[in-house]
Design a protein around this motif. Structure first.
Motif, PDB file in Angstrom:
ATOM      1  N   ALA A 235       0.834  -1.204   0.000  1.00  0.00           N
ATOM      2  CA  ALA A 235       0.000   0.000   0.000  1.00  0.00           C
ATOM      3  C   ALA A 235       0.869   1.255   0.000  1.00  0.00           C
ATOM      4  CB  ALA A 235      -0.930   0.004   1.210  1.00  0.00           C
ATOM      5  N   GLY A 236       1.994   1.202   0.729  1.00  0.00           N
ATOM      6  CA  GLY A 236       2.904   2.348   0.739  1.00  0.00           C
ATOM      7  C   GLY A 236       3.472   2.632  -0.632  1.00  0.00           C
ATOM      8  N   LEU A 237       3.862   1.569  -1.360  1.00  0.00           N
ATOM      9  CA  LEU A 237       4.385   1.767  -2.707  1.00  0.00           C
ATOM     10  C   LEU A 237       3.305   2.302  -3.637  1.00  0.00           C
ATOM     11  CD1 LEU A 237       6.578   1.578  -4.828  1.00  0.00           C
ATOM     12  CD2 LEU A 237       5.996  -0.830  -5.150  1.00  0.00           C
ATOM     13  N   LEU A 238       2.097   1.765  -3.533  1.00  0.00           N
ATOM     14  CA  LEU A 238       1.007   2.269  -4.370  1.00  0.00           C
ATOM     15  C   LEU A 238       0.757   3.742  -4.080  1.00  0.00           C
ATOM     16  CD1 LEU A 238      -1.252   1.861  -6.409  1.00  0.00           C
ATOM     17  CD2 LEU A 238      -2.702   0.990  -4.554  1.00  0.00           C
ATOM     18  N   ALA A 239       0.772   4.123  -2.810  1.00  0.00           N
ATOM     19  CA  ALA A 239       0.591   5.532  -2.449  1.00  0.00           C
ATOM     20  C   ALA A 239       1.695   6.394  -3.037  1.00  0.00           C
ATOM     21  CB  ALA A 239       0.567   5.678  -0.923  1.00  0.00           C
ATOM     22  N   LEU A 240       2.936   5.925  -2.954  1.00  0.00           N
ATOM     23  CA  LEU A 240       4.065   6.668  -3.507  1.00  0.00           C
ATOM     24  C   LEU A 240       3.903   6.874  -5.003  1.00  0.00           C
ATOM     25  CD1 LEU A 240       6.888   7.922  -3.308  1.00  0.00           C
ATOM     26  CD2 LEU A 240       7.840   5.603  -3.487  1.00  0.00           C
ATOM     27  N   MET A 241       3.490   5.824  -5.698  1.00  0.00           N
ATOM     28  CA  MET A 241       3.276   5.943  -7.151  1.00  0.00           C
ATOM     29  C   MET A 241       2.185   6.953  -7.471  1.00  0.00           C
ATOM     30  SD  MET A 241       3.384   1.959  -8.366  1.00  0.00           S
ATOM     31  CE  MET A 241       4.887   0.981  -8.372  1.00  0.00           C
ATOM     32  N   ALA A 275      -5.549  12.529  -3.398  1.00  0.00           N
ATOM     33  CA  ALA A 275      -6.462  12.126  -2.318  1.00  0.00           C
ATOM     34  C   ALA A 275      -6.337  10.628  -2.030  1.00  0.00           C
ATOM     35  CB  ALA A 275      -7.902  12.478  -2.686  1.00  0.00           C
ATOM     36  N   GLU A 276      -6.291   9.816  -3.080  1.00  0.00           N
ATOM     37  CA  GLU A 276      -6.181   8.366  -2.890  1.00  0.00           C
ATOM     38  C   GLU A 276      -4.847   7.999  -2.254  1.00  0.00           C
ATOM     39  OE1 GLU A 276      -6.351   4.122  -5.351  1.00  0.00           O
ATOM     40  OE2 GLU A 276      -6.460   6.026  -6.450  1.00  0.00           O
ATOM     41  N   GLY A 277      -3.757   8.596  -2.768  1.00  0.00           N
ATOM     42  CA  GLY A 277      -2.437   8.299  -2.225  1.00  0.00           C
ATOM     43  C   GLY A 277      -2.293   8.732  -0.780  1.00  0.00           C
ATOM     44  N   THR A 278      -2.834   9.912  -0.457  1.00  0.00           N
ATOM     45  CA  THR A 278      -2.759  10.415   0.916  1.00  0.00           C
ATOM     46  C   THR A 278      -3.538   9.517   1.872  1.00  0.00           C
ATOM     47  OG1 THR A 278      -2.511  12.695   0.117  1.00  0.00           O
ATOM     48  CG2 THR A 278      -3.218  12.397   2.403  1.00  0.00           C
ATOM     49  N   ALA A 279      -4.712   9.064   1.436  1.00  0.00           N
ATOM     50  CA  ALA A 279      -5.514   8.175   2.281  1.00  0.00           C
ATOM     51  C   ALA A 279      -4.793   6.854   2.528  1.00  0.00           C
ATOM     52  CB  ALA A 279      -6.876   7.927   1.629  1.00  0.00           C
ATOM     53  N   LEU A 280      -4.154   6.323   1.497  1.00  0.00           N
ATOM     54  CA  LEU A 280      -3.422   5.061   1.640  1.00  0.00           C
ATOM     55  C   LEU A 280      -2.274   5.195   2.633  1.00  0.00           C
ATOM     56  CD1 LEU A 280      -3.240   3.783  -2.058  1.00  0.00           C
ATOM     57  CD2 LEU A 280      -4.165   2.489  -0.132  1.00  0.00           C
ATOM     58  N   VAL A 281      -1.453   6.226   2.453  1.00  0.00           N
ATOM     59  CA  VAL A 281      -0.277   6.347   3.326  1.00  0.00           C
ATOM     60  C   VAL A 281      -0.691   6.706   4.750  1.00  0.00           C
ATOM     61  CG1 VAL A 281       0.237   8.803   2.861  1.00  0.00           C
ATOM     62  CG2 VAL A 281       2.083   7.224   3.461  1.00  0.00           C
ATOM     63  N   THR A 282      -1.750   7.471   4.906  1.00  0.00           N
ATOM     64  CA  THR A 282      -2.236   7.789   6.254  1.00  0.00           C
ATOM     65  C   THR A 282      -2.654   6.519   6.980  1.00  0.00           C
ATOM     66  OG1 THR A 282      -2.983   9.985   5.541  1.00  0.00           O
ATOM     67  CG2 THR A 282      -3.944   9.096   7.561  1.00  0.00           C
ATOM     68  N   ALA A 283      -3.342   5.625   6.262  1.00  0.00           N
ATOM     69  CA  ALA A 283      -3.766   4.364   6.866  1.00  0.00           C
ATOM     70  C   ALA A 283      -2.571   3.500   7.252  1.00  0.00           C
ATOM     71  CB  ALA A 283      -4.677   3.609   5.900  1.00  0.00           C
ATOM     72  N   VAL A 284      -1.544   3.472   6.376  1.00  0.00           N
ATOM     73  CA  VAL A 284      -0.357   2.667   6.665  1.00  0.00           C
ATOM     74  C   VAL A 284       0.366   3.208   7.890  1.00  0.00           C
ATOM     75  CG1 VAL A 284       1.903   1.953   5.810  1.00  0.00           C
ATOM     76  CG2 VAL A 284      -0.071   1.918   4.272  1.00  0.00           C
ATOM     77  N   LEU A 285       0.534   4.530   7.954  1.00  0.00           N
ATOM     78  CA  LEU A 285       1.251   5.141   9.069  1.00  0.00           C
ATOM     79  C   LEU A 285       0.513   4.938  10.393  1.00  0.00           C
ATOM     80  CD1 LEU A 285       2.416   8.501   7.440  1.00  0.00           C
ATOM     81  CD2 LEU A 285       3.784   6.451   7.843  1.00  0.00           C
ATOM     82  N   SER A 286      -0.788   4.880  10.333  1.00  0.00           N
ATOM     83  CA  SER A 286      -1.569   4.715  11.567  1.00  0.00           C
ATOM     84  C   SER A 286      -1.563   3.282  12.072  1.00  0.00           C
ATOM     85  CB  SER A 286      -3.013   5.168  11.339  1.00  0.00           C
ATOM     86  OG  SER A 286      -3.671   4.319  10.420  1.00  0.00           O
TER      87      SER A 286
END
Length: 414
Positions: A235-241, A275-286
């Motif tokens: 998910a982190g890589l997808l968010a980065l992309m 928006a999609e990338g930010t939501a993904l990385v926020t979820a991973v970090l949490s």
């Protein structure tokens, strides 16, 4: 050849190769047959139209070429020829259709534990990403002959395993999946990077590669069972992309010139992807301790969230880079950190660390070292040194848009 035909061929080629390898088990022969089928399609499809089932069309065409090649091999290939004939459709309309995403199966095959990680990366970039040996070598910071050897040896190493396709293509266990996913992510990251900034040629972007990397990363994330420990980094890589690709519409000016991040029109950035990338990385970090891709995604999110360049939270970006290189001392990550260091503590501090970093074997001869030095020298007010560094970077890069940009910067200062 029309853009539509090119896009379809690029999209379905990895899946076709997955079908062929699973059925016929000879990686080299299948790859050669696929190339012949792609050539035939590039000639006939612009005239006759793209078939309703392009994957099936290519599988059929490539399989027929395999049979023809096996016929020419006489008695030694007779058994393989008979097997292949039995698998071919008997009528033109009965084209085979894959039951699953064979691109993902091919991706996992190329990252089979029988191969060492460097070979996994090289083979997957070639077979799934469609990159040339030269492009792979540049992306891996390796000599081209070394990459060619890795690909050749990887195919040979898989030969024994391909004699037992029910084992090789079986769904991996949780332990096998954890073993393979890091190599898969490294491959997908390199494919995306090559698409975002092509290492060679006249074009800055190769959107077909970035789109394929994003598609495969989504597929990998969707294929992981709920609660899989490696899902966070996927998910982190997808968010980065997504966060990186969101800026692509603003990276080129109207006349095709490269526009640096600080000068881009941010209204042109893709808000949906941000928006999609930010939501993904926020979820991973949490969810817990992030891995390197998630940290890089967090850095990208800070850039994307800034209303303009002056609003960029460089202090937080530097803190994230410090975290990143603390457990993942990648040469390019350390180089990126110096840009943030220059913004927070001044160019002299960054230049002092750059002098030591420039000797890293992974960065030797890479144009980005000279480009970062030029940026820092310019920030320090040393115009002549900045001009020299920009020209050195332009000499080292093989990307025409980057070369034009670097020479333009040198010209403005000179």
């Amino acid at each position: 050849m029309s853009t539509t035909v090119v896009e379809v061929l690029r999209e379905v080629a990895p899946s076709v190769l997955g079908v062929l390898v699973r059925r016929h088990r000879d990686f080299d022969a299948c790859e050669d047959a696929l190339q012949e089928a792609l050539l035939a399609a590039s000639t006939s499809w612009p005239v006759e139209g793209v078939p309703a089932n392009p994957t099936g069309w290519l599988v059929t065409a490539a399989s027929r070429r395999l049979v023809e090649a096996w016929r020419r091999d006489s008695a030694r290939r007779r058994r393989e020829e008979d097997d292949a004939r039995r698998e071919l459709p008997t009528v033109a309309g009965a084209e085979p259709t894959p039951e699953a995403d064979d691109t993902l199966a091919l991706l996992l095959l190329c990252c089979h534990p029988a191969l060492r990680p460097p070979s996994q990366v090289a083979l997957t970039l070639r077979a799934v990403g469609g990159l040339t040996t030269a492009e792979i070598a540049h992306g891996l910071l390796l000599p081209e002959p070394t990459v060619a050897q890795r690909i050749s040896r990887a195919k040979a190493r898989l030969a024994d395993g391909l004699a037992r396709p029910q084992e090789v293509f079986a769904a991996p266990s949780a332990a096998q999946r954890r073993e393979r996913v890091p190599a898969v992510l490294a491959v997908l990251s390199l494919v995306f990077t090559e698409g975002h900034t092509a290492s060679t040629g006249e074009q800055l972007h190769r959107p077909d590669l970035t789109a394929e990397a994003i598609r495969l990363t989504r597929a990998l994330l969707a294929a992981l069972p709920a609660g899989a420990g490696e899902a966070g980094e996927v998910a982190g890589l997808l968010a980065l992309m997504l966060l990186t690709d969101a800026r692509r519409p603003a990276r080129l000016s109207g006349d095709g010139a490269l526009v640096p991040l600080a000068e881009q029109d941010r209204t042109r950035w893709d808000a949906a992807r941000i928006a999609e990338g930010t939501a993904l990385v926020t979820a991973v970090l949490s969810d817990g301790v992030p891995g390197p891709y998630a940290v890089q995604a967090a850095i990208a999110a800070l850039h994307d969230e800034a209303g303009d360049a002056a609003d960029t939270d460089w202090a937080q970006i530097l803190a994230l880079y410090d975290t990143l290189v603390g457990f993942w001392p990648d040469a390019m990550a350390r180089l990126g950190r110096l840009v943030a260091l220059g913004e927070v503590r001044g160019p002299e501090a960054a230049l002092a660390e750059l002098a030591a970093l420039a000797g890293d074997p992974g960065l030797r001869g890479h144009h980005r070292v000279a480009a970062v030095r030029a940026h820092l020298e310019q920030a320090a007010g040393r115009r002549a040194a900045a001009v020299d560094a920009y020209r050195e970077a332009a000499r080292l890069t093989r990307s025409a848009p980057e070369r034009a940009y670097l020479l333009d910067r040198a010209s403005r200062l000179g």
